[in-house]
Design an enzyme around this catalytic site. Structure first.
Site, PDB file in Angstrom:
ATOM      1  N   ARG A  26      35.655  51.425  34.451  1.00 20.39           N
ATOM      2  CA  ARG A  26      34.409  51.565  35.198  1.00 20.39           C
ATOM      3  C   ARG A  26      34.145  53.012  35.557  1.00 20.39           C
ATOM      4  NH1 ARG A  26      33.960  49.719  40.182  1.00 20.39           N
ATOM      5  NH2 ARG A  26      31.768  50.263  40.070  1.00 20.39           N
TER       6      ARG A  26
ATOM      7  N   ALA B   6      25.272  41.479  38.692  1.00 20.71           N
ATOM      8  CA  ALA B   6      24.007  41.048  38.099  1.00 20.71           C
ATOM      9  C   ALA B   6      23.708  39.604  38.467  1.00 20.71           C
ATOM     10  CB  ALA B   6      24.063  41.204  36.581  1.00 20.71           C
TER      11      ALA B   6
ATOM     12  N   ALA C 279      29.249  35.648  39.241  1.00 19.40           N
ATOM     13  CA  ALA C 279      28.793  35.468  40.622  1.00 19.40           C
ATOM     14  C   ALA C 279      27.724  34.387  40.701  1.00 19.40           C
ATOM     15  CB  ALA C 279      28.265  36.787  41.180  1.00 19.40           C
TER      16      ALA C 279
ATOM     17  N   ARG D 287      27.563  44.936  45.620  1.00 20.89           N
ATOM     18  CA  ARG D 287      28.311  43.823  46.208  1.00 20.89           C
ATOM     19  C   ARG D 287      28.397  43.925  47.732  1.00 20.89           C
ATOM     20  NH1 ARG D 287      31.761  40.676  42.879  1.00 20.89           N
ATOM     21  NH2 ARG D 287      31.447  41.114  40.668  1.00 20.89           N
TER      22      ARG D 287
ATOM     23  N   ASP E 214      35.570  31.514  40.915  1.00 18.48           N
ATOM     24  CA  ASP E 214      36.622  32.019  40.033  1.00 18.48           C
ATOM     25  C   ASP E 214      37.928  31.251  40.164  1.00 18.48           C
ATOM     26  OD1 ASP E 214      34.978  33.904  38.953  1.00 18.48           O
ATOM     27  OD2 ASP E 214      35.889  35.632  39.942  1.00 18.48           O
TER      28      ASP E 214
ATOM     29  N   GLU F 110      40.466  34.215  55.667  1.00 20.04           N
ATOM     30  CA  GLU F 110      40.364  35.355  54.762  1.00 20.04           C
ATOM     31  C   GLU F 110      41.625  36.207  54.884  1.00 20.04           C
ATOM     32  OE1 GLU F 110      39.742  38.294  52.341  1.00 20.04           O
ATOM     33  OE2 GLU F 110      38.344  36.597  52.365  1.00 20.04           O
TER      34      GLU F 110
END
Length: 449
Positions: A214, A57, A342, A137, A329, A44
Site C-alpha cells: 500500500r 470502497a 466491507a 475507514r 470476515d 472489543e
C-alpha cells in the site's frame, strides 16, 4: 409493503446478546439491533475503536445496506465519501490502464476501457452517491460510533473461548482472566476469528497466493507524476501477474494506492507465520521491474513499510451453531479485487439484525441464525469465488485487455444488483416455514444473473 411489522423484542431478563469485535461488521450489527430495542453488548480487544487502512470502497449494494440499517448512516457516509472528480465518470468504477506493454501493441501508461455501471446508476444517484464511492475507514467508524448508546462497548477484552451453560446461556472468557455471561454470541472478529472455532472449527484461512502493498500519496505529488485524469479518478493498472489500483480519498486530498502481485512461488502460507511483514528495500522495484516507471517510482516513494499476505475463507460450513453465529470476515473473508468485503459485512448486519428482531424472543434466536445462514452463505461464498476470479483477469492470467472486461462486468452486475429487501423477505419465509423450499428456483437468483 412487508407484512412483517415491528413488535417489542423479548430480551433475556438480564443478559445481552454479545458481539465480539467492534469494527466495520460488529458496529453496524449492533446499530441494527439497538434500533429494535434489542439488548446488545460489544467486547472489543483494542483499547479504543480503530481501523487499519485508508479507503474502503462501497458499491450501491453496500450503500443500500447502510440506508436500510439506519438512514443516518447513509447521511454520515455522504459527508465524507469521495468520488471520481470527473463528472463524466460518475457511473465509472475504474478506468483500466496498461501497467505494462501489451501483446497487441498497447503501451504502458495508456488508458484502455472503463468499468462502468450500465445497470443501477439511477439507483445510485437516488441514494445521493456515485458509482466510484469510497470513504476513509476512520471517518466511517466515527459515523458508526455516533449511533451507539453510551456504555454499549467494553474495551481491552480479547475473547478467548466460550462455554454453554445449563440454563441456555453462554459464558465468555477473555485473555485477561475475566468472564461474562450473554444470551447469545455473534462473532465479528475478523478472519482470525476465535468465535469461529465454536461454529466451524475445521474452517481455516487459505492463502490466496497474493501479496498486497500500500501507498498513500499526497494529491500534488500524484498529479505531478501521473496526471490529474489518472489519479483523481479510479484507475486500475493491469499487468502480467499483478495489478495496481489507485483512487482519491479524503475528498481528493490523497490518493490511495494498492499493488497486488500473484505469488507464483508459494502454494500455502505457514499457519504460524505472520501475514503482515516488512517490505524489504528494492522488493517492489524488483517485482514490478517491467512496469510503467512513473507509476512504480511514485508508489515506492510513498509506500507503507508493510506488506500483507492475502487469505480467504472459502468453505461450505454453516455460519452458526446453536446460539452462536459468525458474520463478516469471520465467516467469509475475501480478497479485495471487487471492493466487496466491507459491503458484504454491511449486508450481513442488515439481514441478521432484522431476522433477530422478527423472531421476537431471545429464546428463538437460533431460528434467525438458521434463516440468515440459508440466505447469506450462498451469496457471500459466491463473492469469495468471484473476487478471486477478478484477480485472474486483472493480472492477465488467461485473458488480457478488452477480453477481461466482459467477465468483470458480469461479476460487478451480480454484486451491485442484489435486492436486499427481497433477500430479507425470502429469509423471513424461511422463519415461517422452517424449510429451505422457498430458496429453490428463481427466488434464489440474483439480479444480473
Amino acid at each position: 409493503m412487508s407484512k412483517y411489522l415491528p413488535t417489542p423484542f423479548k430480551n433475556h431478563p438480564s443478559l445481552p446478546i454479545a458481539i465480539i469485535g467492534g469494527g466495520l461488521c460488529g458496529l453496524p450489527l449492533a446499530i441494527g439491533l439497538v434500533k429494535h430495542n434489542i439488548n446488545v453488548h460489544i467486547y472489543e480487544s483494542a483499547p479504543a475503536f480503530s481501523e487499519i487502512g485508508a479507503g474502503v470502497a462501497f458499491g450501491v449494494n453496500a450503500i443500500s445496506a447502510l440506508q436500510l440499517i439506519d438512514p443516518r448512516l447513509l447521511e454520515g457516509y455522504k459527508l465524507h465519501a469521495t468520488f471520481n472528480e470527473d463528472r463524466e465518470r460518475d457511473a465509472t468504477f475504474y478506468s483500466m490502464r496498461w501497467g505494462v506493454d501489451g501483446e497487441n501493441g498497447e503501451k504502458k501508461g495508456d488508458r484502455g476501457w472503463d468499468l462502468s455501471d450500465k445497470w443501477f446508476s439511477d439507483k445510485t444517484r437516488s441514494l445521493g452517491v456515485r458509482t466510484r464511492s469510497c470513504i476513509h475507514r476512520a471517518k466511517l467508524l466515527e459515523q458508526l460510533i455516533a449511533l451507539l448508546p453510551p456504555g454499549t462497548t467494553t474495551f481491552n477484552k480479547s475473547f478467548s473461548h466460550a462455554i454453554d451453560l445449563s440454563d441456555n446461556t453462554i459464558q465468555l472468557f477473555f485473555a485477561d482472566g475475566s468472564s461474562a455471561l450473554c444470551s447469545a454470541l455473534m462473532g465479528c472478529d475478523g478472519i482470525k476469528s476465535k468465535v469461529r472455532a465454536r461454529v466451524c472449527p475445521d474452517v481455516k484461512p487459505t492463502y490466496a497466493r497474493e501479496i498486497a502493498y500500500r501507498a498513500v500519496v499526497p494529491r500534488a505529488n500524484a498529479i505531478a507524476a501521473l496526471g490529474a485524469d489518472a489519479v483523481l479518478n479510479g484507475s486500475l493498472w493491469c499487468g502480467y501477474g499483478a495489478y495496481i489500483i489507485s483512487y482519491p480519498i479524503a475528498h481528493g486530498a490523497s490518493i490511495n494506492m494498492v499493488a497486488i502481485r500473484f505469488d507464483a512461488d508459494a502454494t500455502s502460507w505457514p499457519e504460524n507465520r505472520e501475514s503482515t511483514l516488512p517490505v524489504p528495500n528494492g522488493e517492489i522495484q524488483e517485482k514490478f521491474h517491467a512496469w510503467f516507471s512513473p507509476l512504480v517510482d511514485l508508489f515506492v516513494q510513498h509506500r507503507l513499510p508493510s506488506k500483507w499476505a492475502l487469505h480467504v475463507l472459502a468453505h461450505s460450513s454453516p455460519y452458526f451453531n446453536g446460539k452462536i453465529c459468525i458474520l463478516g470476515d469471520a465467516a467469509h473473508a475475501t480478497v479485495p479485487h471487487l471492493g466487496a468485503g466491507a459491503g458484504m459485512a454491511m449486508e450481513d448486519a442488515y439481514i441478521l439484525s432484522e431476522l433477530i428482531a422478527n423472531v421476537g424472543d431471545i429464546t428463538h434466536i437460533e431460528k434467525a441464525f438458521r434463516a440468515y445462514d440459508m440466505i447469506r452463505r450462498p451469496r457471500t461464498q459466491e463473492c469469495v469465488r468471484r473476487s478471486m476470479e477478478a484477480s485472474v483477469g486483472y493480472g492477465f492470467r488467461g485473458k488480457e485487455g478488452e477480453d477481461v472486461k466482459g467477465d468483470l462486468e458480469r461479476s460487478f452486475r451480480w454484486l451491485w444488483g442484489v435486492d436486499l429487501v427481497g433477500e430479507l423477505e425470502i429469509a423471513r419465509r424461511v422463519l415461517e416455514t422452517g424449510i429451505e423450499g422457498c430458496l429453490m428456483g428463481g427466488e434464489k437468483q440474483m439480479v444480473g444473473e
